[in-house]
Design a protein around this motif. Structure first.
Motif, PDB file in Angstrom:
ATOM      1  N   THR A 185      -2.298  -5.386 -12.889  1.00  0.00           N
ATOM      2  CA  THR A 185      -0.833  -5.374 -12.904  1.00  0.00           C
ATOM      3  C   THR A 185      -0.275  -5.080 -14.289  1.00  0.00           C
ATOM      4  OG1 THR A 185      -0.703  -7.733 -13.329  1.00  0.00           O
ATOM      5  CG2 THR A 185      -0.725  -7.040 -11.010  1.00  0.00           C
ATOM      6  N   LYS A 186      -1.099  -5.237 -15.297  1.00  0.00           N
ATOM      7  CA  LYS A 186      -0.680  -5.031 -16.686  1.00  0.00           C
ATOM      8  C   LYS A 186       0.563  -5.853 -17.041  1.00  0.00           C
ATOM      9  CE  LYS A 186      -2.681  -0.565 -17.245  1.00  0.00           C
ATOM     10  NZ  LYS A 186      -3.506   0.078 -16.732  1.00  0.00           N
ATOM     11  N   SER A 187       0.557  -7.097 -16.578  1.00  0.00           N
ATOM     12  CA  SER A 187       1.678  -7.984 -16.887  1.00  0.00           C
ATOM     13  C   SER A 187       1.136  -9.267 -17.517  1.00  0.00           C
ATOM     14  CB  SER A 187       2.474  -8.312 -15.619  1.00  0.00           C
ATOM     15  OG  SER A 187       1.674  -9.031 -14.718  1.00  0.00           O
ATOM     16  N   TRP A 188       1.978  -9.926 -18.278  1.00  0.00           N
ATOM     17  CA  TRP A 188       1.627 -11.164 -18.946  1.00  0.00           C
ATOM     18  C   TRP A 188       2.104 -12.331 -18.111  1.00  0.00           C
ATOM     19  CZ3 TRP A 188      -1.087 -11.397 -23.480  1.00  0.00           C
ATOM     20  CH2 TRP A 188      -1.241 -10.202 -24.170  1.00  0.00           C
ATOM     21  N   GLU A 189       1.349 -13.393 -18.129  1.00  0.00           N
ATOM     22  CA  GLU A 189       1.753 -14.614 -17.447  1.00  0.00           C
ATOM     23  C   GLU A 189       1.638 -15.763 -18.443  1.00  0.00           C
ATOM     24  OE1 GLU A 189       0.113 -17.515 -13.935  1.00  0.00           O
ATOM     25  OE2 GLU A 189      -0.300 -15.374 -13.787  1.00  0.00           O
ATOM     26  N   LYS A 190       2.715 -16.496 -18.623  1.00  0.00           N
ATOM     27  CA  LYS A 190       2.716 -17.603 -19.559  1.00  0.00           C
ATOM     28  C   LYS A 190       1.977 -18.783 -18.928  1.00  0.00           C
ATOM     29  CE  LYS A 190       5.892 -19.624 -22.790  1.00  0.00           C
ATOM     30  NZ  LYS A 190       7.291 -19.705 -23.186  1.00  0.00           N
ATOM     31  N   ILE A 191       1.034 -19.345 -19.685  1.00  0.00           N
ATOM     32  CA  ILE A 191       0.328 -20.537 -19.222  1.00  0.00           C
ATOM     33  C   ILE A 191       0.524 -21.642 -20.251  1.00  0.00           C
ATOM     34  CG2 ILE A 191      -1.376 -19.235 -17.893  1.00  0.00           C
ATOM     35  CD1 ILE A 191      -3.368 -19.798 -20.169  1.00  0.00           C
ATOM     36  N   TYR A 192       0.401 -22.867 -19.800  1.00  0.00           N
ATOM     37  CA  TYR A 192       0.618 -24.005 -20.680  1.00  0.00           C
ATOM     38  C   TYR A 192      -0.638 -24.849 -20.869  1.00  0.00           C
ATOM     39  CZ  TYR A 192       5.447 -22.707 -20.137  1.00  0.00           C
ATOM     40  OH  TYR A 192       6.623 -21.996 -20.148  1.00  0.00           O
ATOM     41  N   SER A 193      -1.692 -24.516 -20.138  1.00  0.00           N
ATOM     42  CA  SER A 193      -2.928 -25.268 -20.236  1.00  0.00           C
ATOM     43  C   SER A 193      -4.115 -24.353 -19.943  1.00  0.00           C
ATOM     44  CB  SER A 193      -2.910 -26.427 -19.240  1.00  0.00           C
ATOM     45  OG  SER A 193      -4.158 -27.079 -19.224  1.00  0.00           O
ATOM     46  N   LEU A 194      -5.200 -24.606 -20.644  1.00  0.00           N
ATOM     47  CA  LEU A 194      -6.452 -23.911 -20.361  1.00  0.00           C
ATOM     48  C   LEU A 194      -7.329 -24.739 -19.434  1.00  0.00           C
ATOM     49  CD1 LEU A 194      -7.271 -22.736 -23.992  1.00  0.00           C
ATOM     50  CD2 LEU A 194      -6.339 -21.361 -22.135  1.00  0.00           C
ATOM     51  N   GLY A 195      -6.843 -25.916 -19.063  1.00  0.00           N
ATOM     52  CA  GLY A 195      -7.618 -26.799 -18.190  1.00  0.00           C
ATOM     53  C   GLY A 195      -8.887 -27.247 -18.882  1.00  0.00           C
ATOM     54  N   ASP A 196     -10.016 -27.113 -18.186  1.00  0.00           N
ATOM     55  CA  ASP A 196     -11.291 -27.551 -18.750  1.00  0.00           C
ATOM     56  C   ASP A 196     -11.970 -26.454 -19.558  1.00  0.00           C
ATOM     57  OD1 ASP A 196     -11.979 -25.845 -16.688  1.00  0.00           O
ATOM     58  OD2 ASP A 196     -13.615 -27.096 -15.955  1.00  0.00           O
ATOM     59  N   ARG A 197     -11.262 -25.413 -19.882  1.00  0.00           N
ATOM     60  CA  ARG A 197     -11.841 -24.276 -20.596  1.00  0.00           C
ATOM     61  C   ARG A 197     -11.436 -24.290 -22.068  1.00  0.00           C
ATOM     62  NH1 ARG A 197     -14.622 -21.706 -17.203  1.00  0.00           N
ATOM     63  NH2 ARG A 197     -14.859 -19.718 -18.229  1.00  0.00           N
ATOM     64  N   SER A 198     -12.227 -23.618 -22.869  1.00  0.00           N
ATOM     65  CA  SER A 198     -11.932 -23.396 -24.280  1.00  0.00           C
ATOM     66  C   SER A 198     -11.906 -21.896 -24.505  1.00  0.00           C
ATOM     67  CB  SER A 198     -13.005 -24.019 -25.172  1.00  0.00           C
ATOM     68  OG  SER A 198     -13.044 -25.405 -25.001  1.00  0.00           O
ATOM     69  N   LEU A 199     -10.966 -21.455 -25.305  1.00  0.00           N
ATOM     70  CA  LEU A 199     -10.814 -20.035 -25.596  1.00  0.00           C
ATOM     71  C   LEU A 199     -11.220 -19.792 -27.045  1.00  0.00           C
ATOM     72  CD1 LEU A 199      -9.727 -17.258 -24.605  1.00  0.00           C
ATOM     73  CD2 LEU A 199      -7.512 -17.949 -25.521  1.00  0.00           C
ATOM     74  N   PHE A 200     -12.033 -18.763 -27.267  1.00  0.00           N
ATOM     75  CA  PHE A 200     -12.477 -18.391 -28.597  1.00  0.00           C
ATOM     76  C   PHE A 200     -11.889 -17.033 -28.941  1.00  0.00           C
ATOM     77  CE2 PHE A 200     -15.341 -21.618 -27.316  1.00  0.00           C
ATOM     78  CZ  PHE A 200     -15.761 -22.241 -28.475  1.00  0.00           C
ATOM     79  N   LEU A 201     -11.155 -16.970 -30.061  1.00  0.00           N
ATOM     80  CA  LEU A 201     -10.511 -15.731 -30.507  1.00  0.00           C
ATOM     81  C   LEU A 201     -11.028 -15.349 -31.886  1.00  0.00           C
ATOM     82  CD1 LEU A 201      -6.784 -16.615 -29.721  1.00  0.00           C
ATOM     83  CD2 LEU A 201      -8.285 -15.161 -28.383  1.00  0.00           C
ATOM     84  N   ALA A 202     -11.421 -14.097 -32.022  1.00  0.00           N
ATOM     85  CA  ALA A 202     -11.875 -13.578 -33.309  1.00  0.00           C
ATOM     86  C   ALA A 202     -11.545 -12.095 -33.364  1.00  0.00           C
ATOM     87  CB  ALA A 202     -13.364 -13.813 -33.497  1.00  0.00           C
TER      88      ALA A 202
END
Length: 69
Positions: A3-20
């Protein structure tokens, strides 16, 4: 991605996100002892942010809205 659209989220739940600069991925925190759920781990090697705001590495806790070095 379809869809190439953004969705705002407020929680990652039980996940961790790694950005580099070269890689971004998410994991189930329960599978990695010592890894905090609902957190974003990041590295900043960009000189664009300037020397005063540069953290190099950090953790953003999405629940508490706190940044840890």
């Amino acid at each position: 991605m379809d869809t190439k659209s953004w969705e705002k989220i407020y929680s990652l739940g039980d996940r961790s996100l790694f950005l580099a600069n070269c890689s971004t991925f998410a994991i189930a925190a329960v599978d990695y002892p010592g890894c905090k759920p609902n957190c974003i781990y990041f590295s900043d090697d960009s000189p664009l942010l300037g020397p005063t705001t540069r953290l190099d590495v950090g953790i953003y806790d999405c629940q508490n809205l706190k940044l840890e070095k």
